[in-house]
Design an enzyme around this catalytic site. Structure first.
Site, short mmCIF file in Angstrom:
data_model
loop_
_atom_site.label_atom_id
_atom_site.label_comp_id
_atom_site.label_asym_id
_atom_site.label_seq_id
_atom_site.Cartn_x
_atom_site.Cartn_y
_atom_site.Cartn_z
N ASP A 67 0.81 -1.22 0.00
CA ASP A 67 0.00 0.00 0.00
C ASP A 67 0.84 1.27 0.00
O ASP A 67 2.06 1.24 0.23
CB ASP A 67 -0.97 0.00 1.20
CG ASP A 67 -0.32 -0.59 2.46
OD1 ASP A 67 0.90 -0.54 2.59
OD2 ASP A 67 -1.07 -1.08 3.32
N ASN A 136 -7.95 -3.80 14.23
CA ASN A 136 -9.32 -4.11 13.79
C ASN A 136 -9.35 -5.23 12.76
O ASN A 136 -10.38 -5.48 12.12
CB ASN A 136 -10.01 -2.85 13.22
CG ASN A 136 -9.29 -2.30 11.99
OD1 ASN A 136 -8.32 -2.89 11.51
ND2 ASN A 136 -9.75 -1.18 11.48
N HIS A 138 -7.49 -5.40 10.01
CA HIS A 138 -7.19 -5.07 8.61
C HIS A 138 -5.88 -5.71 8.17
O HIS A 138 -4.98 -5.93 8.97
CB HIS A 138 -7.22 -3.55 8.36
CG HIS A 138 -6.07 -2.76 8.92
ND1 HIS A 138 -6.25 -1.60 9.64
CD2 HIS A 138 -4.73 -2.93 8.85
CE1 HIS A 138 -5.07 -1.12 9.98
NE2 HIS A 138 -4.13 -1.90 9.52
N GLU A 143 -9.88 -2.37 5.26
CA GLU A 143 -10.55 -2.18 6.55
C GLU A 143 -11.76 -3.11 6.65
O GLU A 143 -12.23 -3.64 5.64
CB GLU A 143 -11.02 -0.71 6.65
CG GLU A 143 -9.90 0.31 6.52
CD GLU A 143 -9.03 0.44 7.77
OE1 GLU A 143 -9.13 -0.41 8.67
OE2 GLU A 143 -8.26 1.41 7.84
C1 F6R Z 1 1.31 -1.85 6.17
C2 F6R Z 1 0.01 -2.47 6.22
C3 F6R Z 1 -0.81 -2.54 7.47
C4 F6R Z 1 0.00 -2.90 8.71
C5 F6R Z 1 -0.91 -2.90 9.94
C6 F6R Z 1 -0.13 -3.16 11.21
O1 F6R Z 1 1.83 -1.91 4.85
O2 F6R Z 1 -0.42 -2.90 5.22
O3 F6R Z 1 -1.82 -3.49 7.28
O4 F6R Z 1 0.59 -4.15 8.54
O5 F6R Z 1 -1.55 -1.67 10.06
O6 F6R Z 1 0.71 -2.07 11.45
P1 F6R Z 1 1.84 -2.12 12.55
O7 F6R Z 1 2.83 -3.13 12.09
O8 F6R Z 1 2.43 -0.73 12.58
O9 F6R Z 1 1.20 -2.51 13.83
#
Ligand code: F6R
Length: 242
Positions: A67, A136, A138, A143
């Site tokens: 992303d 959550n 994701h 989401e």
């Molecule tokens: C990042 C991504 C997100 C993260 C998720 C967890 O490229 O796609 O899905 O993997 O938000 O984030 P952290 O690792 O910061 O807890």
């Protein structure tokens, strides 16, 4: 889903790096799917160290990131492009031309999504996708409520995700409101998935992942339908009832 429990963040990173390094060393040309955020930083650190100490080469590795924020240029310190350069690409021998991240500055973001999805397909798909998980549930920026059929698409970030990511910005106001993300179907097409989970803040998500049914309200639950998923989770994330 195979779950490997490790003691802490460091061990999660080491274990994950061993998995990725073995894959790279055992294939002529590997396509990796990469994530950003706090979770994979330790993994990238281990890969860099191994590259310097053991010489694992990335000259034949292609990468596709999950992303990118819409509205942030490659030069923006908070762009995922910058994150990848400073946490991995600048420290290994991967040609930058073999690294791919959606452009957050494309004039036509919808067209950029189609281009990105096609590029993954033209590259022969992703061999190993690294994932983190949001509190959550994701994955990528998919989401709760995202269709399991979704390909790379534009998302409106939820307030909880913006708040979780605000730690990297000067203020919550600066956190972009939209992003481009690989979709759930893009992620599920990967031949193998490695999900990394660390810390108490992910405990509830981990519990839901293990106990709940597959539902679009908890995007990571789709991973139960994938034939080759390994979860490396530390005891803080797994410590359900202790
Ligand atoms: C990042 C991504 C997100 C993260 C998720 C967890 O490229 O796609 O899905 O993997 O938000 O984030 P952290 O690792 O910061 O807890």
């Amino acid at each position: 889903m195979k779950i490997i429990e490790v003691s802490d963040y460091k061990q999660m990173s080491v274990k994950a790096s061993q998995h990725v390094i073995a894959k790279i060393r055992n294939s002529d040309c590997l396509t990796l799917g990469l994530a950003t955020g706090g979770t994979p930083k330790g993994l990238y650190g281990e890969l860099i160290e191994d590259h310097h100490v053991n010489g694992t080469s990335y000259k034949c590795v292609n990468t596709f990131n999950l992303d990118e924020y819409i509205g942030l240029s490659k030069e923006d310190p908070n762009s995922y492009y910058q994150y990848m350069c400073s946490n991995l690409f600048s420290h290994i021998d991967i040609p930058l031309s073999q690294t791919h991240i959606p452009s957050g500055m494309a004039d036509d973001a919808a067209e950029e999504c189609r281009r990105y999805e096609n590029m993954i397909e033209d590259a022969g798909g992703i061999d190993l996708q690294i994932l983190g998980i949001g509190e959550n549930g994701h994955i990528g920026f998919n989401e709760p409520g995202t269709s399991f059929q979704s390909a790379t698409h534009i998302v409106d970030l939820t307030e909880s995700t913006r708040e979780a990511n605000a730690r990297y910005f000067e203020s919550l106001d600066e956190v972009p409101r939209q992003a481009i993300t690989m979709g759930i179907s893009s992620i599920m097409k990967s031949r193998e998935i490695l999900l990394l989970v660390s810390g108490e803040s992910k405990r509830e998500a981990m519990q839901k992942l293990m106990e709940n049914d597959v539902t679009e309200n908890f995007p990571a639950s789709i991973l139960k339908k994938h034939p080759k998923v390994t979860i490396i989770a530390d005891s803080a994330a797994l410590d359900l009832k202790r």
